[in-house]
Design an enzyme around this catalytic site. Structure first.
Site, PDB file in Angstrom:
ATOM      1  CB  CYS A   1      79.209  11.400  51.492  1.00 26.98           C
ATOM      2  SG  CYS A   1      77.912  11.600  52.832  1.00 26.98           S
TER       3      CYS A   1
ATOM      4  CG  HIS B   1      83.121  12.512  52.610  1.00 25.29           C
ATOM      5  ND1 HIS B   1      82.229  13.500  53.256  1.00 25.29           N
ATOM      6  CD2 HIS B   1      82.519  11.448  53.681  1.00 25.29           C
ATOM      7  CE1 HIS B   1      81.511  13.316  53.708  1.00 25.29           C
ATOM      8  NE2 HIS B   1      81.040  12.320  53.780  1.00 25.29           N
TER       9      HIS B   1
ATOM     10  CG  ASN C   1      78.901  14.315  56.297  1.00 25.72           C
ATOM     11  OD1 ASN C   1      79.031  14.222  55.348  1.00 25.72           O
ATOM     12  ND2 ASN C   1      78.311  13.027  56.453  1.00 25.72           N
TER      13      ASN C   1
HETATM   14  N1  ACO Z   1      73.204  10.649  71.441  1.00 27.61           N
HETATM   15  C1  ACO Z   1      73.038   9.481  72.642  1.00 27.61           C
HETATM   16  N2  ACO Z   1      73.608   8.282  72.108  1.00 27.61           N
HETATM   17  C2  ACO Z   1      72.856   8.235  70.921  1.00 27.61           C
HETATM   18  C3  ACO Z   1      73.300   9.178  69.544  1.00 27.61           C
HETATM   19  C4  ACO Z   1      73.361  10.491  70.124  1.00 27.61           C
HETATM   20  N3  ACO Z   1      72.793  11.248  69.261  1.00 27.61           N
HETATM   21  N4  ACO Z   1      72.610   7.788  68.944  1.00 27.61           N
HETATM   22  C5  ACO Z   1      72.767   7.641  68.778  1.00 27.61           C
HETATM   23  N5  ACO Z   1      72.798   6.923  70.410  1.00 27.61           N
HETATM   24  C6  ACO Z   1      73.269   5.587  71.119  1.00 27.61           C
HETATM   25  C7  ACO Z   1      72.666   4.563  70.059  1.00 27.61           C
HETATM   26  O1  ACO Z   1      71.088   4.496  70.612  1.00 27.61           O
HETATM   27  C8  ACO Z   1      73.335   3.006  70.993  1.00 27.61           C
HETATM   28  O2  ACO Z   1      72.328   3.217  72.018  1.00 27.61           O
HETATM   29  P1  ACO Z   1      72.740   1.837  72.725  1.00 27.61           P
HETATM   30  O3  ACO Z   1      73.648   0.496  72.736  1.00 27.61           O
HETATM   31  O4  ACO Z   1      71.563   1.672  74.295  1.00 27.61           O
HETATM   32  O5  ACO Z   1      71.580   0.633  71.445  1.00 27.61           O
HETATM   33  C9  ACO Z   1      74.576   4.008  71.652  1.00 27.61           C
HETATM   34  O6  ACO Z   1      74.586   5.133  71.288  1.00 27.61           O
HETATM   35  C10 ACO Z   1      75.570   3.528  70.470  1.00 27.61           C
HETATM   36  O7  ACO Z   1      75.314   3.401  68.842  1.00 27.61           O
HETATM   37  P2  ACO Z   1      76.370   3.345  67.800  1.00 27.61           P
HETATM   38  O8  ACO Z   1      75.677   4.024  66.290  1.00 27.61           O
HETATM   39  O9  ACO Z   1      76.213   1.542  67.431  1.00 27.61           O
HETATM   40  O10 ACO Z   1      77.655   3.938  67.694  1.00 27.61           O
HETATM   41  P3  ACO Z   1      78.746   4.102  67.214  1.00 27.61           P
HETATM   42  O11 ACO Z   1      79.971   3.711  67.554  1.00 27.61           O
HETATM   43  O12 ACO Z   1      78.474   3.747  65.297  1.00 27.61           O
HETATM   44  O13 ACO Z   1      78.228   5.771  66.631  1.00 27.61           O
HETATM   45  C11 ACO Z   1      78.052   7.000  64.261  1.00 27.61           C
HETATM   46  C12 ACO Z   1      77.763   6.507  65.869  1.00 27.61           C
HETATM   47  C13 ACO Z   1      78.651   7.749  64.566  1.00 27.61           C
HETATM   48  C14 ACO Z   1      77.208   7.405  64.085  1.00 27.61           C
HETATM   49  C15 ACO Z   1      78.630   6.387  63.317  1.00 27.61           C
HETATM   50  O14 ACO Z   1      78.446   4.311  63.433  1.00 27.61           O
HETATM   51  C16 ACO Z   1      79.398   6.508  62.784  1.00 27.61           C
HETATM   52  O15 ACO Z   1      79.983   7.570  61.831  1.00 27.61           O
HETATM   53  N6  ACO Z   1      78.900   5.619  61.120  1.00 27.61           N
HETATM   54  C17 ACO Z   1      79.218   5.860  59.889  1.00 27.61           C
HETATM   55  C18 ACO Z   1      78.406   7.232  59.244  1.00 27.61           C
HETATM   56  C19 ACO Z   1      78.886   7.743  57.517  1.00 27.61           C
HETATM   57  O16 ACO Z   1      80.430   7.791  57.622  1.00 27.61           O
HETATM   58  N7  ACO Z   1      78.457   7.988  56.819  1.00 27.61           N
HETATM   59  C20 ACO Z   1      78.867   7.479  55.848  1.00 27.61           C
HETATM   60  C21 ACO Z   1      78.490   9.362  55.299  1.00 27.61           C
HETATM   61  S1  ACO Z   1      76.722  10.015  54.937  1.00 27.61           S
HETATM   62  C22 ACO Z   1      76.575  10.158  53.997  1.00 27.61           C
HETATM   63  O17 ACO Z   1      76.678   9.622  52.910  1.00 27.61           O
HETATM   64  C23 ACO Z   1      75.215  11.041  53.399  1.00 27.61           C
END
Ligand code: ACO
Length: 323
Positions: free
Chosen positions: A113, A250, A280
């Site tokens: 990214c 980004h 993304n």
């Molecule tokens: N739908 C419903 N529930 C979901 C989903 C979904 N699509 N995905 C995960 N959950 C659930 C999980 O299983 C978890 O359930 P649990 O509490 O029962 O275990 C709950 O939702 C919370 O999951 P988290 O992963 O802790 O959620 P979070 O608030 O952290 O949000 C997200 C997830 C959106 C991925 C966030 O962490 C994020 O944006 N991270 C950064 C991503 C990023 O910037 N990446 C860098 C660039 S990408 C690259 O370089 C290729």
């Protein structure tokens, strides 16, 4: 002093729109969860026969038109991508041939990214060193090709597309009033490479693999790294946040973008946001956002822009420039 100025921009988005409602049918998720956690409502998905190279070529043609230049005016091409058509040769070689460019440097940059900021930095340094005068810089990704469509933690986040710009050598006074790139700042910390990766590759599994991400951990690093690198870019140029006309970040997650804007005390109407409609798109997201805001007249010539990104590696970086 030589400055790299942006002569033109262009972009390409595939036709197919995949909505959150459609994803609800594929995996156990909801529009509410995706929107609240990431800000994403829909993303574009490339056709089965549409490759990263095809999208890169379309964005490049748009940038050439926008710059009123032809392929013969370009000295080289750099493509930032994680999803090349082939393991080799580079997507850049395909772009070079499709546009009918003269022989010159053509290569890909892989920093996930952060790829576009890396490619921009490489191009800027070629220009500053006097080795090239005009370089096509592209970010292009078919993220849908490395997604595990059964994994709800990743498949709701990514999209496909391409953005391009043409960097051109010009003479500056060496002041902040110059047009062009003032500085770029690149980082990687390979110790975090297992937070975000593909579970495959040519020399390991012989396949490209699928995205695996520890989302919460990546999120925490993203907010910290982004704040640090953005501050570094401002300090390096003795710029205060109120001087920034546009933050072009980004587009991974609206919450990360909002956190960065808050740290800078920048109102959200100075931030270009496309994540809601594009998802993304990895290395393509900054040039896609940049072109959109240039095309609709938000970003004007002479304005000060701050670009920043973070991705697998973990990698992160920023660039400060006057458009
Ligand atoms: N739908 C419903 N529930 C979901 C989903 C979904 N699509 N995905 C995960 N959950 C659930 C999980 O299983 C978890 O359930 P649990 O509490 O029962 O275990 C709950 O939702 C919370 O999951 P988290 O992963 O802790 O959620 P979070 O608030 O952290 O949000 C997200 C997830 C959106 C991925 C966030 O962490 C994020 O944006 N991270 C950064 C991503 C990023 O910037 N990446 C860098 C660039 S990408 C690259 O370089 C290729």
């Amino acid at each position: 002093m030589i400055r790299s100025t942006i002569r033109g921009t262009g972009s390409y988005l595939p036709e197919k729109i995949l909505t959150n409602a459609e994803l609800e049918v594929l995996v156990d998720t909801s529009d509410e969860w995706i929107t609240q956690r990431s800000g994403i409502r829909e993303r574009r998905i490339a056709g089965p026969d549409e490759t990263t190279g095809d999208m890169a070529i379309a964005a490049a043609r748009a940038a050439l038109d926008n710059a009123a230049l032809t392929a013969a005016d370009l000295d080289g091409v750099i493509v930032a991508t994680t999803t090349p058509d082939r393991t080799f040769p580079a997507v850049a070689a395909k772009v070079q041939a499709a546009l009918g460019m003269n022989p010159g440097p053509a290569f890909d940059v892989q920093a996930v990214c952060t790829g576009f900021v890396y490619a921009l930095s490489v191009a800027d340094n070629f220009i500053k060193a006097g080795q090239m005068k005009r370089i096509l810089v592209i970010g292009a990704e078919k993220m849908s090709s490395i997604i595990d469509w059964k994994d709800r933690t990743t498949c709701v986040l990514f999209g496909d597309g391409a953005g391009a710009l043409i960097l051109e050598a010009s003479e500056g006074e060496g002041t902040l009033e110059d047009q062009g790139i003032f500085s770029t700042h690149l980082y990687s910390n390979g110790a975090f490479r297992d937070l975000l990766y593909t579970d495959g590759g040519p020399s390991s599994t012989g396949t490209s693999g699928h995205i695996v991400m520890q989302g919460r951990e990546v999120f925490k690093h993203a907010v910290t790294c982004m704040a640090e690198v953005v501050q570094e870019a401002l300090d390096a140029n003795k710029v205060t946040p109120d001087q920034i006309d546009w933050l072009v970040p980004h587009q991974a997650n609206s919450r990360i973008i909002e956190a960065t804007a808050k740290k800078l005390d920048l109102p959200m109407d100075k931030v270009v946001m496309t994540v809601e409609r594009h998802g993304n798109t990895s290395a393509a997201s900054i040039p896609l956002a940049l072109h959109e805001a240039v095309a609709d007249g938000r970003i004007q010539r002479g304005q000060l822009l701050l670009l920043e990104a973070m991705g697998g590696g973990l990698t992160w970086g920023a660039a400060l420039l006057r458009f």
